[in-house]
Design an enzyme around this catalytic site. Structure first.
Site, PDB file in Angstrom:
ATOM      1  N   GLU A 215      39.358  29.414  39.417  1.00 55.22           N
ATOM      2  CA  GLU A 215      38.569  29.991  40.486  1.00 55.22           C
ATOM      3  C   GLU A 215      37.203  30.342  39.872  1.00 55.22           C
ATOM      4  O   GLU A 215      37.131  31.510  39.504  1.00 55.22           O
ATOM      5  CB  GLU A 215      39.525  31.320  41.250  1.00 55.22           C
ATOM      6  CG  GLU A 215      40.686  30.677  41.718  1.00 55.22           C
ATOM      7  CD  GLU A 215      40.424  29.903  43.045  1.00 55.22           C
ATOM      8  OE1 GLU A 215      39.513  29.949  43.894  1.00 55.22           O
ATOM      9  OE2 GLU A 215      41.389  28.957  43.321  1.00 55.22           O
ATOM     10  N   CYS A 249      32.155  36.297  44.974  1.00 63.14           N
ATOM     11  CA  CYS A 249      31.879  34.966  44.803  1.00 63.14           C
ATOM     12  C   CYS A 249      31.467  33.930  45.650  1.00 63.14           C
ATOM     13  O   CYS A 249      30.693  32.863  45.486  1.00 63.14           O
ATOM     14  CB  CYS A 249      33.250  34.249  44.136  1.00 63.14           C
ATOM     15  SG  CYS A 249      34.745  34.456  45.191  1.00 63.14           S
TER      16      CYS A 249
HETATM   17  P1  NAD Z   1      34.737  39.268  34.017  1.00 65.07           P
HETATM   18  O1  NAD Z   1      33.563  39.274  32.914  1.00 65.07           O
HETATM   19  O2  NAD Z   1      35.797  40.023  34.311  1.00 65.07           O
HETATM   20  O3  NAD Z   1      35.510  38.058  33.414  1.00 65.07           O
HETATM   21  C1  NAD Z   1      36.889  37.339  33.883  1.00 65.07           C
HETATM   22  C2  NAD Z   1      37.840  37.572  32.903  1.00 65.07           C
HETATM   23  O4  NAD Z   1      37.853  36.910  31.937  1.00 65.07           O
HETATM   24  C3  NAD Z   1      38.387  38.802  32.647  1.00 65.07           C
HETATM   25  O5  NAD Z   1      39.611  39.293  32.446  1.00 65.07           O
HETATM   26  C4  NAD Z   1      37.825  39.031  31.077  1.00 65.07           C
HETATM   27  O6  NAD Z   1      38.597  39.744  30.188  1.00 65.07           O
HETATM   28  C5  NAD Z   1      38.012  37.467  30.637  1.00 65.07           C
HETATM   29  N1  NAD Z   1      37.223  37.018  29.698  1.00 65.07           N
HETATM   30  C6  NAD Z   1      35.907  37.561  29.465  1.00 65.07           C
HETATM   31  N2  NAD Z   1      35.258  36.970  28.383  1.00 65.07           N
HETATM   32  C7  NAD Z   1      36.305  36.404  27.873  1.00 65.07           C
HETATM   33  C8  NAD Z   1      36.387  35.327  26.485  1.00 65.07           C
HETATM   34  N3  NAD Z   1      35.417  35.274  25.803  1.00 65.07           N
HETATM   35  N4  NAD Z   1      37.901  34.779  26.117  1.00 65.07           N
HETATM   36  C9  NAD Z   1      38.720  35.073  27.100  1.00 65.07           C
HETATM   37  N5  NAD Z   1      38.619  35.729  28.196  1.00 65.07           N
HETATM   38  C10 NAD Z   1      37.531  36.239  28.409  1.00 65.07           C
HETATM   39  O7  NAD Z   1      34.088  38.599  35.353  1.00 65.07           O
HETATM   40  P2  NAD Z   1      33.053  37.487  35.278  1.00 65.07           P
HETATM   41  O8  NAD Z   1      33.186  36.062  34.820  1.00 65.07           O
HETATM   42  O9  NAD Z   1      31.716  38.091  35.265  1.00 65.07           O
HETATM   43  O10 NAD Z   1      33.173  37.310  37.006  1.00 65.07           O
HETATM   44  C11 NAD Z   1      32.255  36.799  37.780  1.00 65.07           C
HETATM   45  C12 NAD Z   1      32.252  35.287  37.858  1.00 65.07           C
HETATM   46  O11 NAD Z   1      33.378  34.925  38.724  1.00 65.07           O
HETATM   47  C13 NAD Z   1      31.107  34.660  39.030  1.00 65.07           C
HETATM   48  O12 NAD Z   1      30.784  33.479  38.667  1.00 65.07           O
HETATM   49  C14 NAD Z   1      31.990  34.568  40.258  1.00 65.07           C
HETATM   50  O13 NAD Z   1      31.403  33.760  41.171  1.00 65.07           O
HETATM   51  C15 NAD Z   1      33.394  34.074  39.683  1.00 65.07           C
HETATM   52  N6  NAD Z   1      34.557  34.753  40.850  1.00 65.07           N
HETATM   53  C16 NAD Z   1      35.033  33.522  41.502  1.00 65.07           C
HETATM   54  C17 NAD Z   1      36.006  34.220  42.460  1.00 65.07           C
HETATM   55  C18 NAD Z   1      36.680  32.996  42.861  1.00 65.07           C
HETATM   56  O14 NAD Z   1      37.783  33.324  43.858  1.00 65.07           O
HETATM   57  N7  NAD Z   1      36.290  31.704  42.819  1.00 65.07           N
HETATM   58  C19 NAD Z   1      36.104  35.339  42.554  1.00 65.07           C
HETATM   59  C20 NAD Z   1      35.373  36.153  41.881  1.00 65.07           C
HETATM   60  C21 NAD Z   1      34.384  35.940  40.997  1.00 65.07           C
END
Ligand code: NAD
Length: 438
Positions: A215, A249
């Site tokens: 997602e 998102c």
């Molecule tokens: P985040 O930084 O919290 O990362 C998400 C998860 O990935 C966390 O649990 C984190 O611990 C893990 N993570 C981070 N770096 C990692 C690595 N190197 N290796 C393994 N795991 C790792 O959140 P984010 O990515 O900044 O979230 C924002 C993004 O998510 C935006 O692009 C947003 O559009 C998208 N998003 C999508 C939805 C959806 O439902 N499609 C919902 C919310 C957010």
């Protein structure tokens, strides 16, 4: 204290042993877990809401509306329909197998599944997938986002107190813990977050041939047609865009419209911001803060990408960035190169519908696309000629609150989907069965 890689391995082994006993398979166990989760949310909702306020400045009303009550509705919908969804579905049998042969499908749980959540709706985006994973009869490891630490701690405490801890485990932490988790073999990985980490997840999953749901996000456009009622459009754009300070998102990322409509939309957007957040949004109790300094700095660097119509002021100490509308934005400007994920709404002009469709199709397939138009022809053409995870006419964000609609992306915005019965399908294997009497 966060778990070591060895402890994480032991946690997954423990859950797998539970799954092998068959404990999670009966519908009675699944519904008991869902009810326990519901009780957790009704009885301890204020504790979660306080954590969400600490992490994101989310007001209590918004925490309930977009996270706690949202999840309760998803639970209620699942409890109301689960028996029905799980009913085996007969399949017509071809003549060469004889009239006494029967065929059908049934949903099997997958086993031990992993849910990795992001920080922006840190409760909803962990709990809604958990609802589906439990409804499907799986053991589940959930990993909250370390960037929303208060919510992560609250979830760990509350889920451990309310659910069957031999079948549901919370692993807190950041990159080291997630890396250790991803080294384990799961039967499904459900990841919500950005595409860079999505690729890391998919690569790790490939080692074990583990299926993934990703997602992800991206730039979700909002097309405003000439002749649309701009008072209504501006009000709905502002409420959709600036909810959670734009850290959503499916928020409209940018507006696409023709120059004359843009000129009329600018004052309408400024008026709508004032109506929804007052003359000083900093004092509006329902206006959230930016999650951390890194994102604050990233966002304020984008403010030069156009002419400020409204907003633009910020306070780094308070992680406050005003709801901001930028006009005269060039498609090559920095604000148009990445998902904004914050309270900045650029307006980009195109000649009309044809150019808008080409603009959208030239870019990554968005998670959501919004169209503000009363023209049937415009609505039909956009549906037919573009591809996006979801398409909303006239109202941003709302499609994801319809439990009977699949929620997910396509292409760069992700793969797979969930909510309601689509969650059951995501977290189950649909097994084919055939029977011929001896
Ligand atoms: P985040 O930084 O919290 O990362 C998400 C998860 O990935 C966390 O649990 C984190 O611990 C893990 N993570 C981070 N770096 C990692 C690595 N190197 N290796 C393994 N795991 C790792 O959140 P984010 O990515 O900044 O979230 C924002 C993004 O998510 C935006 O692009 C947003 O559009 C998208 N998003 C999508 C939805 C959806 O439902 N499609 C919902 C919310 C957010």
């Amino acid at each position: 204290m966060n778990q070591t890689p060895e402890q994480i391995g032991a946690t997954v082994d423990r859950l797998r042993a539970t799954f092998r006993t068959g404990r999670t398979k009966p519908v009675a166990w699944r519904t008991a877990q869902l009810r326990a989760l519901r009780t957790m949310l009704t009885d301890q909702g204020t504790e979660l809401a306080a954590a969400l306020h600490a992490d994101l400045g989310k007001s209590e009303a918004e925490a309930y509306r977009t996270e706690i009550d949202f999840t309760i509705r998803e639970i209620d919908h699942t409890l109301a329909h689960l028996d029905d969804w799980l009913r085996p579905e007969p399949a017509p049998v071809p003549a060469h197998l004889g009239a006494d042969a029967t065929a059908w499908t049934q949903y099997d749980p997958l086993g031990v599944v992993l849910v990795i959540a992001p920080w922006n709706y840190p409760a909803q985006l962990l709990l809604a997938p958990l609802v589906g994973a439990l409804a499907a009869g799986n053991a589940v490891v959930v990993k909250p986002s370390e960037l929303a630490p208060a919510t992560s701690a609250a979830l760990a405490r509350l889920l451990t107190a309310h659910l069957d801890t031999d079948a549901v485990a919370v692993v807190e932490g950041g990159v080291p813990e997630t890396t250790a988790l991803l080294a384990e073999r799961f039967d499904h990985i459900f990841y919500t977050g950005n595409g860079t980490v999505g690729r890391i997840v998919m690569r790790a999953a490939a080692e074990h041939l583990t299926p993934v749901t990703l997602e992800l996000g991206g730039k979700s456009p909002a097309f405003v047609d000439a002749g649309a009622d701009l008072h209504v459009v501006a009000d709905r754009l502002v409420r959709g865009k600036f909810l959670n300070a734009g850290q959503t998102c499916v928020a409209p990322d940018y507006v696409l419209t023709d120059p004359a409509t843009a000129a009329a939309l600018e004052p309408a957007l400024a008026a709508a911001v004032e109506k929804v957040y007052g003359t000083d949004p900093r004092t509006a109790p329902h206006y959230s803060r930016i999650v951390n300094e890194r994102h604050f700095d990233r966002l304020t660097a984008l403010l030069d990408s156009g002419r400020v119509v409204v907003g633009g002021d910020s306070d780094r100490d308070a992680k406050y960035l005003a709801p901001t509308v930028l006009a005269d934005v060039d498609p090559k400007a920095p604000v148009m190169q990445e998902e904004i994920f914050g309270p900045i709404l650029p307006i980009v002009t195109v000649a009309g519908l044809d150019e808008a469709i080409a603009f959208i199709d030239d870019r990554d397939k968005p998670l959501a696309l919004y169209v503000f138009s009363d023209s049937e022809d415009t609505r039909r053409r956009i549906a037919a000629e573009t591809s996006s995870g979801g398409l909303g006419y006239g109202l941003p964000l709302a499609h994801l609150t319809v439990s009977d609609l699949p929620f997910g992306g396509v292409g760069e915005s992700g793969m797979g989907n969930y909510h309601g019965r689509y969650s059951l399908e995501t977290f189950s294997h649909r097994k084919a069965l055939l029977s011929k009497p001896l």
